[in-house]
Every structure is written in structure tokens, then in C-alpha cells.
Design an enzyme around this catalytic site. Structure first.
Site, PDB file in Angstrom:
ATOM      1  N   LYS A  28      40.918  44.423  50.208  1.00 41.05           N
ATOM      2  CA  LYS A  28      41.264  43.513  49.179  1.00 41.05           C
ATOM      3  C   LYS A  28      42.226  42.263  49.775  1.00 41.05           C
ATOM      4  O   LYS A  28      43.008  42.709  50.833  1.00 41.05           O
ATOM      5  CB  LYS A  28      42.542  44.403  48.350  1.00 41.05           C
ATOM      6  CG  LYS A  28      43.061  43.479  47.101  1.00 41.05           C
ATOM      7  CD  LYS A  28      43.995  44.318  46.561  1.00 41.05           C
ATOM      8  CE  LYS A  28      44.621  43.574  45.583  1.00 41.05           C
ATOM      9  NZ  LYS A  28      45.867  44.285  44.831  1.00 41.05           N
ATOM     10  N   LYS A  68      44.793  45.840  52.454  1.00 42.43           N
ATOM     11  CA  LYS A  68      45.200  45.020  51.536  1.00 42.43           C
ATOM     12  C   LYS A  68      46.304  43.945  52.390  1.00 42.43           C
ATOM     13  O   LYS A  68      47.171  44.234  52.731  1.00 42.43           O
ATOM     14  CB  LYS A  68      46.146  45.723  50.562  1.00 42.43           C
ATOM     15  CG  LYS A  68      46.748  44.854  49.395  1.00 42.43           C
ATOM     16  CD  LYS A  68      47.533  45.767  48.332  1.00 42.43           C
ATOM     17  CE  LYS A  68      48.151  44.490  47.437  1.00 42.43           C
ATOM     18  NZ  LYS A  68      48.611  45.473  46.155  1.00 42.43           N
TER      19      LYS A  68
END
Ligand code: PBG
Length: 343
Positions: free
Chosen positions: A260, A208
Site C-alpha cells: 500500500k 505500507k
């Protein structure tokens, strides 16, 4: 008689890949990647202090739901064939505090929403919950702070363990720790097991990045953050580091892993998918949604094609599931689509 121009010769190609592009049917037959509604997960936002759903201005078409409108939206998504729902709670400003206690309160907005979604939907969908403190803290960070104002990794883990158990009790099938604390998957797994929730799966936000593409999300959850998350989210230049995060999350017991944002990190997604022996998710985040919607609203791109093309690319790079705010629309497009368009 064959005219000289039609005779094959060294200057004419022998291999003709174009043969497999001639009709919609042949293109459909040879497509290497397919997107199915069941691969898609719809992220949703819920508040408990609204009379009516409130639009998120930077995400046209996305709203902060009331508990009732959330139930209707969830039914709609399930009806459209979407594979799962990821729930984010948006507490009222006055219940936020330094430790994000609303996140562990069984009557907090997220846990209440999970309970009502699970009782309405049972096992007809996969109910996922965001496991992070940022929506609930008054400073907006994903963890608790130490005396010097830094995000305290290990103190935060204790909060995550508690949150995981509350979310499992409330009915989540899957909890998704998204705060990028070291060791978060292990503590969440151990806490779930100790509380008898061995069947609740952990979807780890593995790679992330500290991305500008979360901007609209911060509006959607009414984030209180000042500053940034650069000391815990990954630095965009780094690729190999994601493999380290992957190794740790798998060792700690992640059932699924996530990359992500999606589109700017397809290289990372491809690396992770090549290595992981668990399902790999990708999160097409708020800013990715906003870019498509903004350009489409100006007539600069064909929205529906762009939605399907980006989802296809994310699948092609290796994601087995995709979190996307376009999930319901995409599911409908896919169901209506004759995949071979003639253009
Ligand atoms: C953190 C979290 C964020 C998103 C999902 N979980 C925000 C952040 O890290 O700042 C962003 C999702 C999106 O942009 O759509 N709980």
C-alpha cells in the site's frame, strides 16, 4: 503473380505479435491477466452520529455511511459480486482520546458496525476490519504516545491485541493491522488464538509507505493528525525493506499480506508477490481514487478505462486481491464488459 512488395524477405518481420491483437475475441483469449469482481474488496467508512450519509468531498462518489446506509451499501457490493468489505469506523470527535478507547469498546462505532454487518450478511462476504488506532485517538497517531510524545511501539501492541479480540467478537472474518508497529502480527495472532478465534485471519499491512496518497482518507475518517507518520510507515525510497517486513509478517503468522499504496509501488508489489507464499493484496488508496476521479471529471481521461487499466496493472504486478473504492463500479464494468474493446 506476387508483386515484389508482397514477397517476404529479410526486411519483413517473420514474427508478428500483432496477429494476436487482431480481434476482440483473440485479445480476450490470450489475455494474461484478468480482473474478477471476487478479487476486489470495497473499503467503507461508517459513523454513528449522522442523519444521512455524508459525501467525502475529496473522494467524489464515496460517503461516510450511517449504520443503515452501510448495510445497504454492503448488500449492494455483495450483489455486484465484490469479494469482501473492509470497514473503517469514524468516531465522533468527543469520543476520541489519547489511547483510542473507542476502538476497543464493544459499543464503539466500528465494532457495532461489524456486528450488524455480520448478522445481516453472515458468511456471504468476507468481512474485514481495519485494526488501527488512528481514527480513534485525539492526536491522530496509529498508536499510543510515550511521555515524550513519540509513538510507543510496545504499548501500542497491547492496544492492538485488545482491538483484535473485540473485532473478532464483533464478527470480523479478517482483521487487518495497519499501524506498522513492529511485532503487530504476532501479538494479534496470539491474542486471537488465546480468545478462541483461531479461525479469524490476519491480513497484514506488510509494506505500507508514508504516502501523500492518503490525503483524502484523512478527510474520510476525520483524522486529527498533525504532523506525519514517518517514524512508523515506510520511507518511499526503500524497496528491499519491504522484503524484510514481509519476512517478519510471514514468520509472525500473517495469512495474507498487503502492499500500500498500489500504483506508485508496483515494483514493491511485484517483489512481494514473487516471494510470498500467501495471498498478496494491494490497496489502491484514496489518493489514487481521487486522481482518477479528478482527471475524469475534467474530461481529461476516460474514467472507466482508467479504472480497469489500473486494476489490471495491479493484478499484473502480482496482487491476488485489490482493495479499491472503485470495487462496485469495477465489478459492474467487468460484468458488463466484453473484454475485447475495438479501439
Ligand atoms: C491507517 C490507515 C490509513 C489508510 C488505511 N489505513 C491512513 C494512514 O495511514 O494515514 C489509508 C487508506 C487510503 O488512503 O485509502 N489506519
Amino acid at each position: 503473380m506476387t508483386s515484389p512488395a508482397r514477397r517476404s524477405g529479410p526486411s519483413r518481420p517473420y514474427e508478428r505479435p500483432r496477429r494476436l491483437r487482431t480481434t476482440p475475441a483473440v485479445r480476450r483469449l490470450v489475455a494474461e491477466t484478468r480482473v474478477h469482481p471476487a478479487d476486489l474488496v470495497l473499503p467503507v467508512f461508517v459513523r454513528d452520529d449522522l442523519d444521512a450519509p455524508r459525501p467525502v468531498s475529496s473522494m467524489p462518489g464515496v460517503v461516510q455511511h450511517t449504520p443503515d446506509s452501510l448495510l445497504r451499501a454492503a448488500e449492494e457490493a455483495v450483489g455486484a459480486g465484490v469479494g469482501g468489505i473492509m470497514v473503517f469506523g469514524v468516531p465522533a470527535e468527543e469520543v476520541k482520546d489519547a489511547t483510542g478507547s473507542c476502538g476497543t469498546d464493544p459499543d464503539g462505532v466500528l465494532n457495532r458496525a461489524l456486528r450488524s454487518l455480520r448478522s445481516a450478511l453472515g458468511d456471504r462476504t468476507v468481512l474485514m476490519s481495519d485494526l488501527c488506532l488512528d481514527e480513534f485517538t485525539d492526536h491522530g497517531h496509529c498508536g499510543v504516545l510515550d511521555a515524550r510524545g513519540r509513538v510507543d511501539n510496545d504499548a501500542t501492541l497491547e492496544r492492538y491485541a485488545d482491538m483484535a479480540v473485540q473485532q473478532a467478537r464483533a464478527g470480523a472474518h479478517v482483521v487487518a493491522p495497519s499501524g506498522m508497529m513492529d511485532g503487530q502480527v504476532r501479538v494479534v495472532r496470539e491474542a486471537l488464538d488465546a480468545a478462541g478465534h483461531e479461525d479469524v485471519a490476519v491480513l497484514a499491512y506488510t509494506a505500507k509507505y508514508a504516502s501523500a496518497a492518503y490525503g483524502p482518507f484523512r478527510e474520510a475518517v476525520g483524522s486529527s493528525l498533525r504532523g506525519d507518520r514517518a517514524t512508523y510507515q515506510q520511507d518511499p525510497p526503500n524497496r528491499t525493506e519491504s522484503l524484510r517486513e514481509l519476512r517478519l509478517d510471514l514468520a509472525e503468522g500473517a495469512d495474507m499480506v498487503m502492499v500500500k499504496p498500489a500504483l506508485p509501488y508496483l515494483d514493491v508489489l511485484s517483489d512481494v508477490a514473487a516471494t510470498a507464499d500467501v495471498p498478496v493484496a494491494a490497496y489502491q488508496v484514496s489518493g489514487e481514487y481521487a486522481m482518477i476521479e479528478a482527471a475524469a471529471a475534467r474530461g481529461w481521461i476516460d474514467r472507466d478505462r482508467m479504472v480497469l487499466e489500473t486494476l489490471t496493472s495491479i493484478r499484473r504486478a502480482g496482487a491476488s486481491l485489490v482493495l479499491t473504492y472503485h470495487a462496485v463500479d469495477a465489478a459492474r464494468l467487468l460484468q458488463g464488459a466484453d473484454h475485447g474493446r475495438d479501439d
